[in-house]
Design a protein around this motif. Sequence first.
Motif, mmCIF file in Angstrom:
data_model
loop_
_atom_site.group_PDB
_atom_site.id
_atom_site.type_symbol
_atom_site.label_atom_id
_atom_site.label_comp_id
_atom_site.label_asym_id
_atom_site.label_seq_id
_atom_site.Cartn_x
_atom_site.Cartn_y
_atom_site.Cartn_z
ATOM 1 N N ALA A 40 3.572 11.224 -3.077
ATOM 2 C CA ALA A 40 4.125 9.953 -2.597
ATOM 3 C C ALA A 40 3.257 8.755 -2.999
ATOM 4 O O ALA A 40 3.777 7.704 -3.368
ATOM 5 N N LEU A 41 1.931 8.896 -2.925
ATOM 6 C CA LEU A 41 1.076 7.739 -3.189
ATOM 7 C C LEU A 41 0.562 7.683 -4.631
ATOM 8 O O LEU A 41 -0.107 6.730 -5.017
ATOM 9 N N ALA A 42 0.868 8.715 -5.424
ATOM 10 C CA ALA A 42 0.619 8.686 -6.869
ATOM 11 C C ALA A 42 -0.816 8.299 -7.228
ATOM 12 O O ALA A 42 -1.067 7.489 -8.121
ATOM 13 N N ARG A 102 2.389 1.497 -3.709
ATOM 14 C CA ARG A 102 1.271 2.397 -4.034
ATOM 15 C C ARG A 102 0.078 1.676 -4.639
ATOM 16 O O ARG A 102 -0.600 2.195 -5.532
ATOM 17 N N GLN A 103 -0.166 0.442 -4.200
ATOM 18 C CA GLN A 103 -1.338 -0.264 -4.719
ATOM 19 C C GLN A 103 -2.593 0.244 -4.016
ATOM 20 O O GLN A 103 -2.533 0.809 -2.930
ATOM 21 N N THR A 104 -3.743 -0.015 -4.635
ATOM 22 C CA THR A 104 -4.995 0.432 -4.018
ATOM 23 C C THR A 104 -5.424 -0.567 -2.950
ATOM 24 O O THR A 104 -5.001 -1.734 -2.939
ATOM 25 N N GLU A 105 -6.302 -0.104 -2.077
ATOM 26 C CA GLU A 105 -6.819 -0.986 -1.032
ATOM 27 C C GLU A 105 -7.589 -2.150 -1.655
ATOM 28 O O GLU A 105 -7.544 -3.277 -1.155
ATOM 29 N N LEU A 158 0.811 -1.225 0.000
ATOM 30 C CA LEU A 158 0.000 0.000 0.000
ATOM 31 C C LEU A 158 0.840 1.269 0.000
ATOM 32 O O LEU A 158 0.430 2.280 -0.560
ATOM 33 N N ILE A 159 2.006 1.217 0.638
ATOM 34 C CA ILE A 159 2.838 2.432 0.714
ATOM 35 C C ILE A 159 3.964 2.368 -0.325
ATOM 36 O O ILE A 159 4.043 3.200 -1.217
ATOM 37 N N ARG A 218 -9.432 8.264 -7.566
ATOM 38 C CA ARG A 218 -9.047 7.464 -6.404
ATOM 39 C C ARG A 218 -8.930 8.373 -5.181
ATOM 40 O O ARG A 218 -9.360 8.009 -4.089
#
Lengths: 303, 312
Positions: free
Chosen positions: B212-214, A230-233, A226-227, B219
């Motif tokens: 940072a989270l792009a 940077r994948q989605t939940e 996730l961090i 989204r």
Amino acid sequence: MSLPDDYLRYPHRRYGMDQDRYPWRLSIDRPRLAWPEGKAVALMIVVPIEHHMLNPSGKPFKHPGAMQTPYPDLRHFTTRDYGNRVGVFRILRELKAGGLRAVFPINGAVLGRFGPLIRAIEADGHEIAAYGWDTDSLHWGGIDLDLERSLVAKTRAAFDSHGLRPTTWMSPARQQSFATLDLIAEQGFTACLDWEMDQVPVAVQTAMGRLTCVPLFNELDDRKLLIDQRQTEAEWRDQILEACAHLKAEHARFGGQVLSFTLTPYVSGQPFRLWAVREALSALAADPAVWNADAAQMAEASA
Amino acid sequence: MRADPNLYDYWPYQERPKIVWPGGKKLAFWIAPNIEFYEFDPPQNPARPGWPRPSPDIVGYSQRDWGNRVGHWRLMELLDQYGMKGSVSLSIGLIDHHPEIIEACVERDWEFFSHGVYNTRYSYGMDEAQERAMLEDSIASVQNATGQRIRGYLAPALTHTERTLDLIAEYDFWYSCDLFQDDQPQPLKTRTGKLMSMPYSLEVNDVITYGALAMSPWRYADVLKRHFDQLLEEGAESGTVMCVPLHAYLVSQSHRVRAFGEALRHIAAHADDVWITRAADIAGFYREHCWDHTLEDIARRGLATGGTGFAP
């Protein structure tokens, strides 16, 4: 300039492993594990309770989550602290809602600091594991043996002084020296969460006898997915459930195997992520093929 | 250097005394537009360069100028549409550079708090007199330009010294936005004054979500809605705070601003349960109605450790 001659000598080049902690064994050759009640998948949820101090040495490397900006990095100190104050209580609530039991590795140094949290974890019946002394006391290849022995002893003593007798160990940053397994066995630990060499628990040899490594899968680590990645939940939830479905499908061929992943309080405990935690946990809790257990139970059931 | 700043006591989220926001609301919601000025050629701070690239960093500088010329105005219109007021995290120097922006905020009854003089002047290495001068400049400049007495502080570029919170408490600031340990306020352990931590946010801050989270714009909108829904649900047990910190040079971009508007629409639709307000209003209410209960609860649970932040 050339490399020394022995750079092209290979003293451990032979069939099997290049270390003697455990033997080489193909998954197809392993004895089938039968989890209780014929369940296909053993589910271990790991909730790491780690404290990130404001002034880590960062030696020999920074623990994941350590301070990043110049001192005093109140930004990262407080975002990590959020997990242990707020996020973890959301995770506890979701575990309870699903009737699930998890493993909570805790840094020995913060048992006093987080008293109410420790009591809440105990009251809900989760397994408490030792998570080394603190996030800046890493076990690593270059550590002095006496220093490492004292770190493990100090950690054990801290748990003793709080009336806790954990049998499972996880090293800070899941890093070890060449002696860590011997030293934790010396202090009475019988399970370890640092190694993940098979889809089932693996017995390893130590100077004090056998110890069981229950695999914890880094590739399903919530912080990493996730961090760092940077994948989605939704993607993260789907991968947990995909792993579960795959292990169920393999049950007929391979017997009982392990599904494990972390719920890191400062990551998964964020309000905007909790819906995905809830969905993953409720799906796993409702799955009749899943045996939810802690590390100690899995070590025992696989012995 | 200290391992633990001792700025607040450990205080677990469960079983806290119940906060009920004015009007019986469950969640206090505030928006923090960062209205910033980044210098073209800032002086070098030994601990951190002014820009990631050598000055002049043309894209970085001009993108932020775009925020001041275009972006804030889009955001103001959007907030107007939902009847929301901003609490501005202000680079104090911008008062002199771009007074039109300040006037537009004053017309809207927005709050100002200090975010340092420039976001390219860091606190690292400041001595006490220098840090005091920066804070006194902040108080006086906003007072002169708007008549407002600032009550909040977010250190420039989140750079601190060990004395920052003691100093702002001494200057009668009410809240700090620099601490991210909670979704509710908490009294801070300063030598003097009455200073609290105000939930700001890095997690749903557009710098983090777009940087940072792009995240993609939709989204980000989804994350804001889910964050809000969870905190609103928990606010029924004890009132929570949600802040959305924004930077117009990011969130107001043409390809993003509509998605953000959708998130605001979702939040505004729950106005019956939500106190949509400004940070100083939350702080004022908390000081009067919640401060003592919090300290009593921490003491009752045996969690009060005494001392003050960074005290020797």
